[in-house]
Enzyme design. Structure first.
Site, PDB file in Angstrom:
ATOM      1  N   GLN A  99       0.827  -1.197   0.000  1.00  0.00           N
ATOM      2  CA  GLN A  99       0.000   0.000   0.000  1.00  0.00           C
ATOM      3  C   GLN A  99       0.868   1.257   0.000  1.00  0.00           C
ATOM      4  O   GLN A  99       0.561   2.242  -0.690  1.00  0.00           O
ATOM      5  CB  GLN A  99      -0.923   0.008   1.220  1.00  0.00           C
ATOM      6  CG  GLN A  99      -2.076  -0.980   1.147  1.00  0.00           C
ATOM      7  CD  GLN A  99      -3.117  -0.543   0.132  1.00  0.00           C
ATOM      8  OE1 GLN A  99      -2.904  -0.633  -1.082  1.00  0.00           O
ATOM      9  NE2 GLN A  99      -4.259  -0.081   0.608  1.00  0.00           N
ATOM     10  N   ALA A 125      -0.638   0.506  13.891  1.00  0.00           N
ATOM     11  CA  ALA A 125      -1.435   1.356  14.779  1.00  0.00           C
ATOM     12  C   ALA A 125      -1.028   1.176  16.228  1.00  0.00           C
ATOM     13  O   ALA A 125      -1.157   2.103  17.039  1.00  0.00           O
ATOM     14  CB  ALA A 125      -2.915   1.029  14.601  1.00  0.00           C
ATOM     15  N   GLU A 142     -11.723   4.651   8.518  1.00  0.00           N
ATOM     16  CA  GLU A 142     -12.165   3.297   8.166  1.00  0.00           C
ATOM     17  C   GLU A 142     -11.030   2.278   8.126  1.00  0.00           C
ATOM     18  O   GLU A 142     -10.948   1.440   7.233  1.00  0.00           O
ATOM     19  CB  GLU A 142     -12.907   3.308   6.833  1.00  0.00           C
ATOM     20  CG  GLU A 142     -14.027   2.283   6.779  1.00  0.00           C
ATOM     21  CD  GLU A 142     -14.989   2.504   5.624  1.00  0.00           C
ATOM     22  OE1 GLU A 142     -15.018   1.640   4.740  1.00  0.00           O
ATOM     23  OE2 GLU A 142     -15.694   3.531   5.636  1.00  0.00           O
ATOM     24  N   HIS A 146      -9.851  -2.956  11.639  1.00  0.00           N
ATOM     25  CA  HIS A 146      -8.799  -3.955  11.428  1.00  0.00           C
ATOM     26  C   HIS A 146      -7.803  -4.009  12.588  1.00  0.00           C
ATOM     27  O   HIS A 146      -7.010  -4.960  12.666  1.00  0.00           O
ATOM     28  CB  HIS A 146      -8.005  -3.649  10.155  1.00  0.00           C
ATOM     29  CG  HIS A 146      -8.826  -3.542   8.916  1.00  0.00           C
ATOM     30  ND1 HIS A 146      -9.919  -4.335   8.657  1.00  0.00           N
ATOM     31  CD2 HIS A 146      -8.696  -2.724   7.837  1.00  0.00           C
ATOM     32  CE1 HIS A 146     -10.430  -4.021   7.478  1.00  0.00           C
ATOM     33  NE2 HIS A 146      -9.710  -3.041   6.970  1.00  0.00           N
TER      34      HIS A 146
END
Length: 276
Positions: A99, A125, A142, A146
């Site tokens: 990504q 995160a 969003e 996850h």
């Protein structure tokens, strides 16, 4: 990185799928759309941009702040922030190296022109590779569904925020902590059945942010601006009763909702003693 995240966001560019459009990967904020008229790609892209505008609007004014986006994907939200909110600098962080490569390739020209104001970095995160107090604002759009450890995410967010900094997280959660919610969602939605999305109540995030020392923690339901438009857009490809259409069903049955969660670090920088 969890294997289901690696597989979902790695081999193929999910943002290239027609249901997302424009390089974004979110369900959209559809308050400006006419849901009676046919939806086109321009309306779809605006819905995704508008979700970022809602999030960024809660952490402003941004003219002298540095922003971190957790789970930046292709970095389209980072580019929008630079273009429309004029912050001092923006960092897009993502756990997935593919990504990040796509983000750097997509924004190569912008990175060249805005080298001092835009960067992309790899990180989780729960373990952010940044200095204490480095950012005036942390956003996440969003991606929170996850994150495997909300307590660690909250602690890291509190750590990297400077005194007076703000955080805004947009994502979907169960409406309460009833023990049957994970099974209900797994029965309705493939992304919960395969573990890509994790079923948790919104209070799991608000409690984690508060325990990490942040204040003024709030969770606002914005589902009425998300789910009907998202379902109408999905109807171009998916028939009623197919699993992607069950997001609206889960919302209507009061199982799942979409929230904008905000909090702030105290101006004096003090944090409570971590809970044990």
């Amino acid at each position: 990185m969890r294997s289901v995240v690696r597989e979902t966001y790695g081999p193929a560019d999910l943002s290239g799928e027609p249901i997302f459009a424009g390089g974004f990967i979110n369900f959209g904020y559809w308050s400006a759309a006419d849901l009676v008229a046919p939806l086109d790609e321009a309306v779809r892209v605006r819905s995704q941009e508008d979700l970022y505008r809602q999030v960024l609007g809660t952490v402003g004014p941004l003219g002298e702040r540095t922003i971190l986006e957790v789970g930046c994907g292709l970095g389209m939200g980072c580019a929008l922030a630079l273009r429309e909110f004029a912050p001092a600098a923006v960092t897009g962080m993502d756990i997935h190296p593919e990504q990040l490569k796509r983000a750097r390739d997509t924004h190569a020209g912008l990175l060249g022109r805005e080298a001092a104001r835009l960067r992309f970095a790899r990180g989780a995160a729960e373990d952010m590779p940044f200095a204490d107090g480095e950012f005036g604002a942390v956003i996440s759009v969003e991606a929170v569904q996850h994150f495997p450890d909300l307590d660690a995410f909250a602690a890291q967010t509190s750590r990297v925020l400077r005194p007076g900094g703000r955080v805004a997280v947009a994502g979907f959660f169960t409406v309460d902590d009833a023990p049957g919610r994970p099974a209900e969602l797994a029965g309705l939605l493939e992304t919960y059945a395969n573990g890509l999305d994790i079923a948790r109540p919104v209070t799991a995030l608000t409690d984690a942010l508060t325990a990490a020392g942040l204040v003024d923690t709030r969770a606002e339901s914005i589902g009425r601006h998300v789910w009907p438009g998202w379902d109408l857009w999905l109807s171009r490809w998916w028939a009623p009763g197919t699993w992607p259409r069950n997001f609206l069903r889960a919302y209507e049955q009061r199982i799942l909702d979409y929230y904008l969660v905000t909090a702030a670090r105290r101006e004096d920088g003090e944090r409570p003693t971590p809970r044990r």
